[in-house]
Design an enzyme around this catalytic site. Sequence first.
Site, PDB file in Angstrom:
ATOM      1  N   HIS A 110      42.759  33.156  41.273  1.00  7.90           N
ATOM      2  CA  HIS A 110      41.486  33.683  40.876  1.00  7.90           C
ATOM      3  C   HIS A 110      41.025  35.083  41.351  1.00  7.90           C
ATOM      4  CE1 HIS A 110      37.226  32.911  39.109  1.00  7.90           C
ATOM      5  NE2 HIS A 110      36.873  32.981  40.517  1.00  7.90           N
ATOM      6  N   HIS A 146      36.397  41.032  36.730  1.00  3.02           N
ATOM      7  CA  HIS A 146      36.094  39.566  36.756  1.00  3.02           C
ATOM      8  C   HIS A 146      35.195  39.295  35.515  1.00  3.02           C
ATOM      9  CE1 HIS A 146      35.205  35.719  37.335  1.00  3.02           C
ATOM     10  NE2 HIS A 146      34.773  35.682  38.532  1.00  3.02           N
ATOM     11  N   CYS A 163      32.222  30.572  36.441  1.00  2.20           N
ATOM     12  CA  CYS A 163      33.337  31.306  36.053  1.00  2.20           C
ATOM     13  C   CYS A 163      34.658  30.648  35.984  1.00  2.20           C
ATOM     14  CB  CYS A 163      33.671  32.191  37.425  1.00  2.20           C
ATOM     15  SG  CYS A 163      32.231  33.453  37.353  1.00  2.20           S
TER      16      CYS A 163
END
Lengths: 266, 399
Positions: free
Chosen positions: B295, B329, B170
Site C-alpha cells: 500500500h 495515492h 482507500c
Amino acid sequence: MKARLHIDGVGFAAPGLPTAEALRGHLEGAPFAPEAEWKPMPASLARRQALRLSEATRVAIMAAEQIAAALPADCPWVFASSTGEGGTLNEILLALRSDPIMIQPLRFQNAVHNAAQGNWSIAAANKGAMTSVAAYDATPGIGFLKAAMQALTDDRPVGLVVFDAPMPPPLHDKRPFGLAMAAAFALSPRRGPESLAALDLAVVADEEATAPSVSGADPRLADNGNPVRMLLPLLRRIHRPEDGAILLDLPGSHALRITVSGCRDG
Amino acid sequence: MTRTAHLPPLDELAITARVAVSCIGHGRDAHVEAMSSGRSGLTPCDFPGAAIPCWIGQVSGIEQGAFPRGLAAYDNRATRIALAGLEADGFAARVAAAIARWGSDRVGIVIGTSTSGVEKLEQVYRRWSGDGPLDPAYSLRHHNDHHAVTAFLAEHLGIAGVGYTVSTACSSAAKALIDGAQLVRLGLCDAVLTGGVDSLCLTSLYGFEGLELLSRAPCRPFDVRREGLSIGEGAGFLLIEREGDGPRLLGYGETSDAVSMSTPPPDGAGAQAAMREALARGGLAAAEIGFVKLHGTGTRTNDAAEAAAVAAVFPHVPPAASLKGMIGHTLGAAGAVEAVLCLDAMEAGVVPGTVGLDQPDPTLAIAPGARPSTGEIRRAICNAFGFGGSNSALLFGLA
C-alpha cells in the site's frame, strides 16, 4: 440466488423510537412521539467521544449495538447508507469557502462513508471483515444482498446496519430526509435457539418495492424520504408473520424478494 | 460439508479484461513503460483552488472532449476519468462483449470510490452566496452521491445486472473486486465490472493537509526522509467473468484494525491478518508469493506498520514495492488501479521498484526494492488499507 437466512436479533433507532422494542410498540399501536431535539447517543461510546461523531454515525451505532450480543465476536458487518457522512461533508465544503482554508483532522477522517463502520469496529473491538456500501434509493436492498453474500460465501453470521440521517442546509434540499433512522439485523445461515424469523431471499426481475406505509408506521417514519423507511414492512413482519413477500429495490433490472416465516411456532 | 463447498472455486473465475488510467497515462503501455523505467508522473500541485506546496498525480486529457450524449447530467471530473478508462485499451468493447455473451441483466457492476463527484459540489459551494439554496442546476444524485459514478457507468455501458458502490476510503476499490467475485460465485451475475474511480478534489487535498500528511517533495515511500503522501487520481477497472482466459483472483482478506480511524497499530496486526487470510483462501504458503504490491503511502506511521506486517507474514520477504511514488495515492481507486498495474507488470515480466525511494529507512522491518528489474512473478499480493481501519489484501495469480 435463493438463500435462507435467520434473523437472530433486530435493532432500530429513530427520534422517539430508540430501540427495536420501541418500534415494535409503535407498530402495535403506541403513538409516535418524537422529541423535538433528539440526539442519538450510543451506549458503547463515552458521551464526549460520541459528540465528536455525526448524527448518522451515532444513529447507526445505536442500532448496531442492539444486535451485537446476537453475533459472534469478529464476525463480518455490512454498513449500508445512501448519503453516509453528508453532514460532515457539508462542514468541510463550508470550510473550503473560507480563507485560509483549514479542515479539522478529526472532521476529515470522519467524513469518509465508512465512518460509522470504522467507529463501530473500534467501539465493539471487532477486527473482522467490514464494509460500507451505497446504492442511492436502493441502498436497503443492496445492504441485504451484500450481507447475504457475505453470510453465504463463508457460511457464517453477519451484522447488517442500514442508516441515513438528514443533511443540514444547504445540502438538505438536494436530498431531503425527514428523520434520522437506522435498522440493524443479526443474520445467520443457520437457525439458532434465539432465531426470531427465517428470511427466504431471492433476486427477481424488477417489481415495485413494498410501500413502507403497509407497516402501519406513522407517516413521519414511513414517508420521510429516508431509504431506511423501506425496511419498516420487514421490521413489522419479523414479529407478525403474514402471507406475501416483501420487495426491496435493487439497482439494475432487479428486485430483492424477502419472504418471512416465523421461527417461534416451528 | 459447508455451503461454501457448493460454490464454484474462486480460481475458476477469470479477470478477462482490465485497464488503468493515472497521471502516468491511459492504459497498459504507458504504465508498463513507467514501471520498467522507474518514471514518476507526479507534478507540482497546480490544482485550481489548492494553494498547497505539494505534488499531485493528475490525469491528463480529460477536461476537453465530448461527454456521452444523453448523459450530460453526470459530467464531472470523476466520470470523465472513468470514461478515459473505458476508452483505453479497448476496455469498453470488452464490457460490450461480456454483455453480448451473458445478457445485460447478467452483467453486474461494483465500483469503489471515496469522493465520487464531490469535486463538482466543491465548485457549487464556492460559488454559493452563503445564504439560500444551492445552484438549482446541481444534482446530488448525479455527482457527489456515492453511487453516482457507478450509476453513470451502468447507464453508459448498458449494464442492467445488480450494481452498487463500495466506499471504505482507500480500500474501496480492492473490496469491490471481492464483491464482484462473490456476485459471480453465488450465481447472481455471470460477469461483473469491478474497480474504482476517484478524482483530485479540494476535500482530499485540504483534508490530508489538515492531517499534516501531504509531502512537500514527491512522496518517498519507505525512505528515511519520507514525510507523507502525494495525492493522485485515476480509474482502474477489472472485468471478472464466470469463465474465460486471464489472471485469477486466488484469494482475498478483509480485516478491521479496530483501534483508530486513521492510524494502524505499529505491528500492522490488521494488515497481517488480511494477508494471512488471502493466503489461506488461496491455499498458498507465504513462500509461494513472488511479489508484494505494498500500500506504501509514504507516511511515517503507515509505512512502518505495513513493513512490520509484511515481515511478520513473510519469513523470507519477496520483492516488494509501493507504486505511489509513480502515480500518487489514488485514494478510493487505488485498490483497483494498483492491482491492474501489478497484473500488467506480472505479464510483462517487470518487477516494479519503489519510485522515490532513495535511502531505505533502516528502522523499518523490510527494505522494499527501489529500482525496477526484470523477472517472473507468478503470484502476488496487493495490499490496500483505508481510514476506518479497513484492511484488504488481494492475491492474484497468472493463469
